[in-house]
Write an enzyme that holds these catalytic residues in place. Structure first.
Site, PDB file in Angstrom:
ATOM      1  N   GLU A  49       0.841  -1.197   0.000  1.00 29.79           N
ATOM      2  CA  GLU A  49       0.000   0.000   0.000  1.00 29.79           C
ATOM      3  C   GLU A  49       0.877   1.247   0.000  1.00 29.79           C
ATOM      4  OE1 GLU A  49      -3.406   2.048   2.892  1.00 29.79           O
ATOM      5  OE2 GLU A  49      -2.253   0.312   3.573  1.00 29.79           O
ATOM      6  N   HIS A  57       3.877   0.766   2.399  1.00 29.55           N
ATOM      7  CA  HIS A  57       3.642  -0.061   3.575  1.00 29.55           C
ATOM      8  C   HIS A  57       3.316  -1.473   3.102  1.00 29.55           C
ATOM      9  CE1 HIS A  57       3.525   3.740   5.578  1.00 29.55           C
ATOM     10  NE2 HIS A  57       2.980   3.288   6.704  1.00 29.55           N
ATOM     11  N   HIS A  59       1.138  -4.875   4.438  1.00 26.38           N
ATOM     12  CA  HIS A  59       0.253  -5.531   5.400  1.00 26.38           C
ATOM     13  C   HIS A  59       0.314  -7.025   5.122  1.00 26.38           C
ATOM     14  CE1 HIS A  59      -1.377  -1.736   6.754  1.00 26.38           C
ATOM     15  NE2 HIS A  59      -1.739  -1.408   5.517  1.00 26.38           N
ATOM     16  N   TYR A 103      -9.605  -6.415   4.861  1.00 24.08           N
ATOM     17  CA  TYR A 103      -8.933  -5.121   4.995  1.00 24.08           C
ATOM     18  C   TYR A 103      -7.757  -5.005   4.037  1.00 24.08           C
ATOM     19  CZ  TYR A 103      -6.068  -1.410   7.011  1.00 24.08           C
ATOM     20  OH  TYR A 103      -5.309  -0.273   7.180  1.00 24.08           O
ATOM     21  N   ARG A 223     -28.182 -39.625 -43.745  1.00 22.58           N
ATOM     22  CA  ARG A 223     -27.630 -38.710 -44.745  1.00 22.58           C
ATOM     23  C   ARG A 223     -28.647 -38.295 -45.814  1.00 22.58           C
ATOM     24  NH1 ARG A 223     -22.358 -37.893 -44.011  1.00 22.58           N
ATOM     25  NH2 ARG A 223     -21.248 -39.350 -42.656  1.00 22.58           N
ATOM     26  N   LYS A 226     -32.242 -34.730 -43.171  1.00 22.19           N
ATOM     27  CA  LYS A 226     -33.389 -34.440 -42.304  1.00 22.19           C
ATOM     28  C   LYS A 226     -32.989 -33.677 -41.035  1.00 22.19           C
ATOM     29  CE  LYS A 226     -33.456 -39.158 -40.319  1.00 22.19           C
ATOM     30  NZ  LYS A 226     -32.273 -39.642 -41.086  1.00 22.19           N
TER      31      LYS A 226
END
Length: 351
Positions: A49, A57, A59, A103, A223, A226
């Site tokens: 931070e 800093h 944390h 936090y 084949r 459809k």
């Protein structure tokens, strides 16, 4: 005068703050993982931070396997790899590791190692905390992320009601399948029998659902085109090999259904699917009943022969009453040849 209180913290979770620490998150993690403790760390999360004055800093949340008694204020000190500098943290025992994690997550510049350990204080705070947890889960964008959030913030609900939570999140976060793109336009089928073309224009009407539409059974060799023709008529549900009416597969906004290569002996909801009634329910194997809007026709595709042909199935003596009903609610067509001319169609889809 009493002697100064001796430093001692005995905790399972530690919250460390390193002021004016120039180390990167990766450097800090490397040093913290090398700390020798009698109990092993299970989870470490680091946030870098920058304060308003530009000072960095760190944390740190550390979760240990068991309680660790720290009696040395300098134990968690970090060292600069480039200069003679030590970084000493403020050390606290974290009563709620979830609160600490939230936090240090707030700035987003984080690094983690290990698996976060849920604590019993995560869900404290009553109804508002529960509402916040579920709001965060809904805003997470995926089932897996929502489950992670609820496991951490609402562990009691997660453990007690996991089956219901998982089922609800499946419904909330299930993305509809991408629209089918037919490689052949409807105009390329230039040998469609008149009876088949009439059925299409009378029964496939888009969102304006006809009143009790008639379904159709198309029997023909492999084949003949459809399947491709059936899938070129508009938005539809395609069910091949077996019937799956779960919300992951079945779309109630489809214009019609295509059921391909499903043995009529094992076709669940025969009358409901053939007759096109509105609003009926189907029980799913591992979930709650699903509501089918209905009111749309179904194209049944099959080959001649036992265990495939609907005509042969209805000709069985035990199905005489069902045959009388089916003839009133569906059109039966046997193809004499391909629905297209030339070789421009290429290989046709096979279930």
């Amino acid at each position: 005068m009493s002697p100064p209180k001796r430093f001692q913290i005995n905790a399972k979770n530690y919250f460390l703050t390193y002021p004016r620490c120039s180390l990167t998150k990766e450097e800090a993690l490397s040093q913290i993982r090398n700390f020798q403790t009698p109990t092993n760390p299970k989870f470490i999360k680091i946030c870098r931070e920058l304060h308003e004055n530009g000072e960095p800093h760190l944390h740190v949340l550390i979760q240990f396997e068991g309680k660790y008694k720290c009696q040395n204020q300098r134990f968690f000190d970090l060292v600069s790899p480039t200069r003679s500098a030590h970084f000493h943290p403020n050390i606290q025992g974290a009563k709620s590791s979830s609160d600490v994690k939230s936090y240090i997550d707030k700035d987003g510049d984080t690094w983690r190692w290990g698996t976060f350990q849920i604590d019993g204080r995560s869900a404290r705070g009553g109804q508002q905390s529960a509402n916040d947890a579920y709001a965060a889960a809904l805003n997470s964008g995926s089932k897996s992320e929502a489950l992670k959030i609820l496991r951490e913030l609402a562990p009691r609900d997660y453990l007690r009601d996991f089956h219901h939570i998982s089922s609800n999140l499946d419904r909330i976060f299930t993305k509809p399948p991408p629209p089918y793109e037919n490689p052949f336009p409807l105009s390329s089928f230039d040998r469609v029998p008149e009876e088949l073309d009439e059925w299409f224009h009378e029964n496939v009407m888009g969102r304006a659902r006809p009143l009790r539409p008639k379904s159709i059974v198309i029997e023909g060799d492999s084949r003949t085109g459809k399947t491709m023709w059936s899938r070129a008529l508009g938005p539809h549900n395609y069910l091949c090999g077996h019937l799956d009416l779960s919300p992951k597969v079945y779309n109630n906004d489809a214009w019609y259904n295509v059921i391909d290569d499903v043995d009529p002996h094992y076709l669940k909801h025969f009358k409901r699917i053939h007759g096109g009634p509105e609003d009926w329910q189907s029980n799913t194997k591992y979930g709650k009943p699903v509501q089918i809007k209905g009111g749309i026709p179904t194209i049944f595709l099959c080959n001649p022969g036992p265990n495939s042909s609907y005509k042969e199935f209805l000709d069985e003596e035990k199905n005489s009453a069902l045959k009388a009903w089916a003839l009133k609610n569906a059109t039966f067509i046997s193809l004499e040849g391909p629905l297209y001319s030339g070789t421009n169609q290429g290989p046709t889809q096979s279930c």
